[in-house]
Write an enzyme that holds these catalytic residues in place. Structure first.
Site, PDB file in Angstrom:
ATOM      1  N   CYS A   1       0.819  -1.222   0.000  1.00  0.00           N
ATOM      2  CA  CYS A   1       0.000   0.000   0.000  1.00  0.00           C
ATOM      3  C   CYS A   1       0.850   1.269   0.000  1.00  0.00           C
ATOM      4  O   CYS A   1       0.631   2.171  -0.826  1.00  0.00           O
ATOM      5  CB  CYS A   1      -0.958  -0.016   1.187  1.00  0.00           C
ATOM      6  SG  CYS A   1      -0.183   0.101   2.816  1.00  0.00           S
TER       7      CYS A   1
ATOM      8  N   HIS B   1      -2.509   1.161   6.756  1.00  0.00           N
ATOM      9  CA  HIS B   1      -2.893   1.085   5.341  1.00  0.00           C
ATOM     10  C   HIS B   1      -3.098   2.493   4.809  1.00  0.00           C
ATOM     11  O   HIS B   1      -3.588   3.375   5.515  1.00  0.00           O
ATOM     12  CB  HIS B   1      -4.170   0.267   5.163  1.00  0.00           C
ATOM     13  CG  HIS B   1      -4.456  -0.084   3.731  1.00  0.00           C
ATOM     14  ND1 HIS B   1      -3.825  -1.127   3.074  1.00  0.00           N
ATOM     15  CD2 HIS B   1      -5.281   0.479   2.813  1.00  0.00           C
ATOM     16  CE1 HIS B   1      -4.259  -1.190   1.828  1.00  0.00           C
ATOM     17  NE2 HIS B   1      -5.144  -0.221   1.642  1.00  0.00           N
TER      18      HIS B   1
ATOM     19  N   HIS C   1      -5.901   1.861  -4.391  1.00  0.00           N
ATOM     20  CA  HIS C   1      -4.933   1.405  -3.386  1.00  0.00           C
ATOM     21  C   HIS C   1      -4.452  -0.002  -3.714  1.00  0.00           C
ATOM     22  O   HIS C   1      -5.111  -0.752  -4.453  1.00  0.00           O
ATOM     23  CB  HIS C   1      -5.546   1.434  -1.986  1.00  0.00           C
ATOM     24  CG  HIS C   1      -6.652   0.435  -1.762  1.00  0.00           C
ATOM     25  ND1 HIS C   1      -6.791  -0.291  -0.607  1.00  0.00           N
ATOM     26  CD2 HIS C   1      -7.674   0.040  -2.569  1.00  0.00           C
ATOM     27  CE1 HIS C   1      -7.840  -1.087  -0.695  1.00  0.00           C
ATOM     28  NE2 HIS C   1      -8.403  -0.894  -1.864  1.00  0.00           N
TER      29      HIS C   1
END
Length: 325
Positions: free
Chosen positions: A240, A288, A300
């Site tokens: 991420c 994240h 993402h």
């Protein structure tokens, strides 16, 4: 009747023998498997982001260690220079001492021993006080720098151990997820791993962005469909924070490879004021990061099953957003 009863009993026992004593092993419920796999992926990602943080710490510690070692070398050179001045003064000021006594001071290898010999030599007061004090001060400074060097080296060793521990956690959680997926039938596995309607089917044809944000969004959107790999930063696989780092790097903005560190990469932005290119963060502690692309959507690097995808802004526990650049 007794014979008939016995036959009935025997038949009943025989029938009982045909009935399973325990229910057959139930097929794994795909919803349960999906929830467990996603939990394991998230635990692996948490460890991965801690791993990224530890790598950043290690880089800084190594730079710091190089600096303190250079400082230690400079301090050692300064101490040697002062020592030579003191030795010259000894030779000039102790003409009446035996050659062996003066020689012990001049050739002493240990700086502390050199200082001790000076303080015990007869007629020491003949030395200039400021010269002696200068040597003592430089010796103390060298000791401090040596201590700093040792501390940095110990911190590096500790951080390296932390890296190994986080890497083991990543491998363990990912392996457990793969084992769960292996228990599914091929059709169920394909259904679980296939992109959901909440992701790729919602990819917008274009994203309204300008300036550096346009370059960052363009890079991130071009990676939709690429693989998710823990610790990866491209060219065809990302985690991420690796995706957001590379995306904003394409726009000329440097970001650290860490979701928690990226949370400090720009001014905070409220959810109501989000613009395409803003970084959005999830979970507590933060583990994240994605990029907002407008219309309540983000792009993402999701997880190993999904890869890089587009999904809803609130598809995960939302924490906040920043605007890099």
């Amino acid at each position: 009747m007794r014979i008939g009863g016995a036959l009935l009993t025997t038949a009943a026992i025989a029938c009982l023998g045909l009935v399973p004593l325990a229910p057959a092993q139930a097929e794994p419920d795909i919803k349960d498997v999906k929830a467990k796999v996603e939990r394991l992926y998230h635990e692996a990602e948490q460890a991965s982001e801690r791993y990224n943080d530890a790598k950043l710490d290690l880089d800084e510690l190594r730079k710091d260690l190089a600096a303190v070692r250079a400082d230690e070398r400079r301090q050692s050179d300064r101490l040697d220079a002062v020592r030579e001045d003191v030795a010259d003064s000894v030779l000039r000021g102790f003409q009446g001492e035996s050659i062996s006594t003066v020689g012990q001071v001049v050739v002493a290898d240990d700086p502390a021993a050199f200082l001790g010999q000076l303080s015990t030599m007869s007629g020491f007061n003949a030395l200039q006080d400021n010269m002696f004090n200068a040597y003592a001060t430089e010796l103390d400074a060298l000791d401090l720098r040596r201590q700093a060097t040792a501390e940095r080296a110990a911190e590096i060793a500790e951080t390296a151990e932390r890296l190994e521990a986080e890497k083991s956690t990543i491998d363990e959680r990912l392996g457990a997820a793969e084992d769960l997926l292996d228990d599914l039938e091929a059709e169920e596995r394909e259904r679980l791993l296939s992109p959901s309607r909440s992701s790729t089917s919602r990819v917008p044809a274009s994203v309204p962005a300008s300036g550096r944000a346009a370059a960052a969004v363009g890079y991130a959107m071009a990676q939709v469909g690429d693989a998710y790999v823990y610790g990866a930063v491209g060219e065809s696989a990302f985690d991420c924070s690796g995706l957001t780092m590379r995306a904003w790097g394409a726009a000329g903005v440097g970001l650290p490879h860490s979701s928690s560190a990226q949370f400090s990469s720009g001014p905070r932005v409220s959810a109501s004021a989000l613009q395409p290119g803003d970084l959005v963060f999830y979970y507590t502690p933060i583990s994240h990061v994605g990029m907002y692309i407008g219309n309540g959507l983000i792009v993402h690097a999701a997880n190993p099953s999904t890869g890089v995808a587009v999904t809803g802004l609130y598809s995960m526990p939302y924490v906040g957003a920043v605007r890099p650049g």
